[in-house]
Design an enzyme around this catalytic site. Structure first.
Site, PDB file in Angstrom:
ATOM      1  N   GLU A 139       0.779  -1.229   0.000  1.00 15.27           N
ATOM      2  CA  GLU A 139       0.000   0.000   0.000  1.00 15.27           C
ATOM      3  C   GLU A 139       0.820   1.293   0.000  1.00 15.27           C
ATOM      4  OE1 GLU A 139      -3.486   0.370   0.016  1.00 15.27           O
ATOM      5  OE2 GLU A 139      -3.439  -1.732  -0.568  1.00 15.27           O
ATOM      6  N   SER A 516     -44.669 -35.962  40.382  1.00 13.79           N
ATOM      7  CA  SER A 516     -44.227 -36.295  41.733  1.00 13.79           C
ATOM      8  C   SER A 516     -43.035 -35.474  42.208  1.00 13.79           C
ATOM      9  CB  SER A 516     -43.880 -37.787  41.814  1.00 13.79           C
ATOM     10  OG  SER A 516     -45.023 -38.573  41.574  1.00 13.79           O
TER      11      SER A 516
END
Length: 834
Positions: A139, A516
C-alpha cells in the site's frame, strides 16, 4: 502554305499574362511607404484619448486581479469555513471500534460473538512485523518517510486523470486512508481529496507513525464482515494473527485494494496474483529473502471461511445473555466490544449438552426406527461431488451428520458421510432399529442390516464409542439446569436438543406439570405441621368429588396396587400417590400452598391449581423453578436466586457490572453480608434430604446407585399418561433438574417414567459434576435424634425388636422408646404361664 500564319484558336477575350517571377537572387527589399489618400494631407498617428487609456489599464488590472484573487478567496473560504469544520485528530486517540459482543464461560471459553462487524483490535506492539511489512509493500512503501502525503503518487494520479480522463488511482498513503476511513466518505470528489490531504498532515503532526499504522490495521475492511487484520486472520485462516505464514500475511495485505475482487475464497486465481505481487514487493524492499519469497509463491491458495472459534455450545445461554445486556446497556452493547462473563462451567456445560442428546437418542432407540431421510437414485450415488452437496444441504441438528448408504460389505452398510469420510456401520449397533409404529409399538427385531437400510438411503449418524452409528433426529425434547446450591450460580443450562432447531428455552420458559417432583415440598410441609418421617398414612383407594375438579377423581398409584398404612419415608421413596393426597387433606390445601411459596414457586401458579391434584404435581413450573426449590433442601433451608451473568466488562477490561448474589451463610463470619434468607428449618431440610436419599437407595430413583455416592438425594416425577418425566437431585453443593417430554404434551409411551427417561441424563451429568466433590454422608445438624421404630407401624420400639429400624426425629418430636423390651415382655409372659 506552311508559311501561312495559323489562326489563333483562343477566344476573343484577351488573356492577361502572369508577371514574370523575379530571379531568386534579386528579391525586392523595398519597404512599403504610406501613401497619402488623394485629396487629404498625411497625418502622424494620434494617442488614444485619456479615458480610453484609463479604461484599458483598469480592465487589465481587474482581469489579472480576478485570477489572482479567486484562488486566494477560495483558500480563505476553505480555511475560514471548511477547515474549522474538519474533525479534531485528537479524536483518534479516543477512538472506539465497533467490536462484537463476546459471551464467555466462567473459565473464559468462548460461547459466541454477536455483532455486525468482526474485529479484534490490537496495539501496534501486538501486530507481527511481517504483517506491517506486507501492508507497506502493498500500500505505501514510503510510509515511514513521508509526512502524510506522497506527492509522487499524487502526480501519477493527476497524470492518469489528464491523459485518460479517469479517476483510477488517488495516490493515497496509509495516513490518507486513515483520514478517509475515520473521518470522510469514500466519494471521489476534489474537495474530499483536499480534506484528506489536510487531515493527513494534521494526523502526522499529532500521532506517531506506529499509532497511525495501528489505526489503519485495525480499521481497514477486508471482506466477510471482517475489519482489521486480526479479524481477517481468523476469518480466512482460523488462526491468531501471530500464527500466520508469510504467504498468508501477503494474502491479507493484498485485500485492502479491493476486498471483493481479491477475495481468496470467491476468486482464488485473482487473489493469488495479488498475493504474489505483494510477496515480490516485500522481496524488492528487502523485507523477505529470495528463498522466503519463492517458498511463499509456491503455496496454493488455501483460505477457507472460518467463523468465531466457538469453544462451548451454549446458545440458549447466549440468548439470555444478549437479552440481559441489551436491557441493561442498550443496542450499543452489541458493537462496543463488551464481554459478558457467564456463570457456566465449560466442562459441565459440554457434559450437559452431550447428556441431553444421548438421553434423547436412547429414547429413540427404545421406540424404533422411523426410516431414512430419503432414498437417492444410483446416478447420484456415482456423482460424489453432487452427493456430498445434497447431504450438506440436508438439515441436521445436534451432533448428527448426514450419510449415504453406498453399498454393503459382508452384509454391513458402507456409508459416505457429509464431511467426506467413509465408514462401515456394524449391525450389532443397529439391532435397536425395528420399524417404529407408535410410542408403544414397533415391528419385529431386524435380523440383518438389510432389513433396516438399502443402497441410496440418506440417514443420520453419530459418533459413539469412537465409531459411527445409526441415529435419527429425535421428536422428543429435554432440558437440564444445574446450579450451585449455596449461591444460585448456574453451572450448566441446556434448553433443548438444539437451539437452531427450536429457540424455545425449555429450562427457563417451559412450564410443565411437575408430577411427583412436587411431593418433597408437600412432605416438608407435613413435617412443618408436626408430623415425622415415621408418621403413617393409609395407602388405600379413594374417590373424590371436588367442585374444583371435573366429575369424580379416582387417583391411583403407578403400579395400580395399594399397600395400606405406610410411613412417610417409605411413601415418598416409592412415590405413593394415595399417601400424598391424604397427606394434603390432613394439613389442608391452603397450608400446603402457603408453604410451597417458601421455595420461590409463583403464587399465581399455585393458586391456579389450588386443589387436591396439586399433591400429585398438577401445577406447571419451569425446570429452573423446580431446581431452585430443591436447592433449598440441598443447602439446609435457604432460598437462593439463580443467576447466569457474573460480570460485564468493556473492551478495555474495566468492570461495568458485577453480580451480587445472595449466598447461604452458616457461620458468624459472613453475617451482615448479602445473605440468602432462611425459609425452612435446617432439621426439616436434613430429614427431607435423608428421605430423598432413600429414593435412590431403594425407591423410584434406585438406578442412581450406580454413581456410588453417599451424598446424593433426589426425586423422580411423572405426570399422567407419562407426558412429562422429571428427575431433580442434589448433593450439599450442586442441584440439578432434568425434564423430558414432547413440546406438545402427549404420552412418551408406557414405562417412560422419570426414573427411565430423565434420571439417566441426570446421572450422566452428575457423574462429572460431582467428580471433585467429597463423597461423604450428609452432615447431621444438632437437635436430631435417632429412635428405633417399627417398619410397619412407625411407632417407637425397643432396639432389640426384630421389626425395628432407626428413624431420625427432631428432638421435640421424637417418640419415647418403650421401657420394657420385647424380649423382656416374652420372658415375663412365659414365667406367668409357667
Amino acid at each position: 502554305m506552311g508559311d501561312t500564319p495559323r489562326k489563333s484558336t483562343a477566344s476573343k477575350t484577351t488573356r492577361k499574362r502572369a508577371p514574370a517571377k523575379a530571379p531568386a537572387s534579386k528579391k525586392r527589399t523595398a519597404t512599403k511607404k504610406p501613401v497619402a489618400r488623394r485629396g487629404r494631407p498625411s497625418k502622424k498617428p494620434q494617442k488614444p484619448p485619456f479615458f480610453k487609456r484609463v479604461f484599458k489599464y483598469f480592465f487589465w488590472f481587474n482581469f489579472v486581479s480576478f485570477f489572482v484573487a479567486l484562488p486566494l478567496a477560495a483558500a480563505s473560504f476553505y480555511y475560514l469555513t471548511v477547515y474549522p469544520s474538519l474533525p479534531e485528530v485528537s479524536e483518534l486517540k479516543e477512538v472506539t471500534y465497533q467490536v462484537p459482543l463476546r459471551i464467555v464461560t466462567q473459565d473464559d471459553k468462548l460461547i459466541t460473538e454477536i455483532g455486525t462487524k468482526k474485529r479484534v483490535p490490537l496495539e501496534y506492539h501486538e501486530i507481527p512485523e511481517r504483517m506491517t511489512q506486507a501492508i507497506i509493500a502493498a500500500e505505501d512503501e514510503n510510509f515511514f518517510e513521508h509526512g502524510g502525503v506522497d506527492f509522487k503518487g499524487l502526480a501519477r494520479a493527476v497524470y492518469h486523470l489528464v491523459t485518460t480522463g479517469e479517476k483510477k488511482s488517488g495516490g493515497s498513503t496509509i495516513t490518507m486512508q486513515v483520514a478517509r476511513n475515520f473521518f470522510l466518505t469514500k466519494e471521489k470528489t476534489y474537495l474530499r481529496k483536499l480534506n484528506e490531504i489536510v487531515l493527513s498532515y494534521k494526523i502526522e503532526n499529532e500521532l506517531s507513525k506506529q499509532e497511525i499504522m495501528a489505526l489503519y490495521l485495525n480499521k481497514i475492511f477486508l471482506g466477510y464482515r471482517s475489519y482489521g487484520v486480526a479479524a481477517a486472520a481468523q476469518t480466512y485462516y482460523g488462526k491468531e494473527l501471530s500464527e500466520l505464514d508469510i504467504n498468508e500475511y501477503a494474502m491479507i495485505a493484498g485485500l485492502p485494494k479491493a476486498p471483493s475482487a481479491y477475495n481468496p475464497i470467491r476468486n482464488a486465481a485473482r487473489a493469488k496474483l495479488r498475493r504474489d505481487y505483494v510477496l515480490r514487493r516485500m522481496n524488492e524492499l528487502n523485507f523477505i529473502t529470495d528463498e522466503e519469497m519463492q517458498k511463499g509463491l509456491a503455496v496454493d491458495v488455501h483460505a477457507e471461511l472460518h467463523g468465531p472459534i466457538i469453544e462451548v455450545e451454549a446458545d440458549y445461554v447466549a440468548e439470555q445473555a444478549r437479552a440481559f445486556v441489551l436491557e441493561r446497556f442498550g443496542e450499543e452493547a452489541l458493537q462496543n466490544g463488551l464481554t459478558i462473563v457467564t456463570t457456566l462451567d465449560s466442562a459441565l456445560q459440554k457434559r450437559a449438552t452431550s447428556s441431553i442428546r444421548e438421553g434423547l437418542q436412547d429414547y429413540e432407540r427404545r421406540h424404533g426406527y422411523r426410516g431414512a431421510i430419503q432414498n437417492v437414485d444410483s446416478a447420484l450415488l456415482n456423482d460424489t461431488e453432487m452427493l456430498l452437496q445434497l447431504m450438506q444441504d440436508t438439515t441436521n441438528y445436534g451432533d448428527l451428520l448426514v450419510a449415504a448408504v453406498t453399498g454393503f460389505n459382508k452384509g454391513e452398510p458402507k456409508i459416505l458421510i457429509e464431511n467426506g469420510d467413509t465408514a462401515q456401520l456394524q449391525f450389532t449397533d443397529m439391532k435397536w432399529a425395528a420399524e417404529y409404529i407408535s410410542v408403544n409399538r414397533k415391528k419385529y427385531a431386524p435380523k440383518s442390516a438389510k432389513d433396516i437400510l438399502k443402497v441410496g438411503d440418506l440417514i443420520y449418524v453419530q459418533k459413539l464409542d469412537k465409531r459411527w452409528q445409526l441415529a435419527q433426529d429425535p421428536l422428543a425434547e429435554s432440558a437440564l439446569i444445574s446450579m450451585d446450591s449455596n449461591s444460585g450460580r448456574i453451572l450448566a443450562l441446556v434448553g433443548g436438543y438444539d437451539y437452531f432447531r427450536s429457540k424455545f428455552n425449555r429450562a427457563t420458559q417451559g412450564k410443565r406439570q411437575v408430577g411427583s417432583n412436587i411431593k418433597p415440598f408437600l412432605y416438608s410441609a407435613a413435617l412443618n405441621e408436626g408430623m415425622t418421617a415415621a408418621t403413617t398414612i393409609n395407602d388405600a383407594p379413594v374417590v373424590f368429588h371436588d367442585r374444583n375438579l371435573e366429575d369424580y377423581w379416582r387417583p391411583e398409584n403407578y403400579s395400580g396396587q395399594y399397600y395400606g398404612p405406610t410411613r412417610l419415608r417409605k411413601a415418598l421413596a416409592l412415590s405413593r400417590n394415595l399417601v400424598s393426597i391424604r397427606l394434603m387433606q390432613r394439613i389442608s390445601i391452603n397450608t400446603a400452598v402457603d408453604y410451597f411459596k417458601n421455595f420461590g414457586f409463583p403464587a399465581s401458579e399455585l393458586n391456579a391449581h389450588k386443589n387436591l391434584s396439586l399433591s400429585l404435581g398438577a401445577v406447571e413450573l419451569t425446570p429452573e423453578q423446580v431446581a431452585r426449590g430443591y436447592a433449598t433442601f440441598s443447602n439446609g433451608g435457604y432460598l437462593i436466586e439463580p443467576y447466569l451473568i457474573d460480570e460485564v466488562r468493556d473492551f478495555n477490561g474495566d468492570l461495568l457490572y458485577k453480580a451480587d448474589p445472595k449466598k447461604v451463610c452458616k457461620s458468624a463470619s459472613c453475617q451482615g453480608q448479602n445473605n440468602a434468607p432462611r425459609v425452612i428449618e435446617e432439621r426439616n431440610a436434613y430429614i427431607m434430604s435423608s428421605i430423598m436419599q432413600d429414593v435412590i437407595a431403594y425407591g423410584s430413583g434406585k438406578r442412581a446407585r450406580a454413581l456410588k455416592r453417599e451424598d446424593i438425594a433426589g426425586k423422580t416425577g411423572t405426570t399422567n399418561d407419562q407426558k412429562d418425566a422429571w428427575f431433580s437431585g442434589f448433593n450439599p453443593n450442586i442441584t440439578t433438574t432434568v425434564w423430558f417430554g414432547f413440546d406438545k404434551p402427549s404420552t412418551l409411551g408406557r414405562y417412560e417414567v422419570g426414573g427411565r427417561a430423565a434420571l439417566p441424563i441426570w446421572m450422566d451429568y452428575m457423574q462429572l459434576a460431582l467428580q471433585n466433590q467429597p463423597n461423604q454422608p450428609l452432615q447431621m445438624p444438632s437437635g436430631i435424634v435417632q429412635i428405633p421404630v417399627s417398619k410397619e407401624t412407625g411407632l417407637a420400639v425397643t432396639p432389640d425388636n426384630p421389626d425395628a429400624l432407626y428413624e431420625i426425629f427432631r428432638e421435640e418430636r421424637a417418640p419415647e422408646i418403650p421401657k420394657v423390651s420385647t424380649r423382656q415382655i416374652e420372658t415375663l409372659t412365659d414365667e406367668l404361664f409357667d
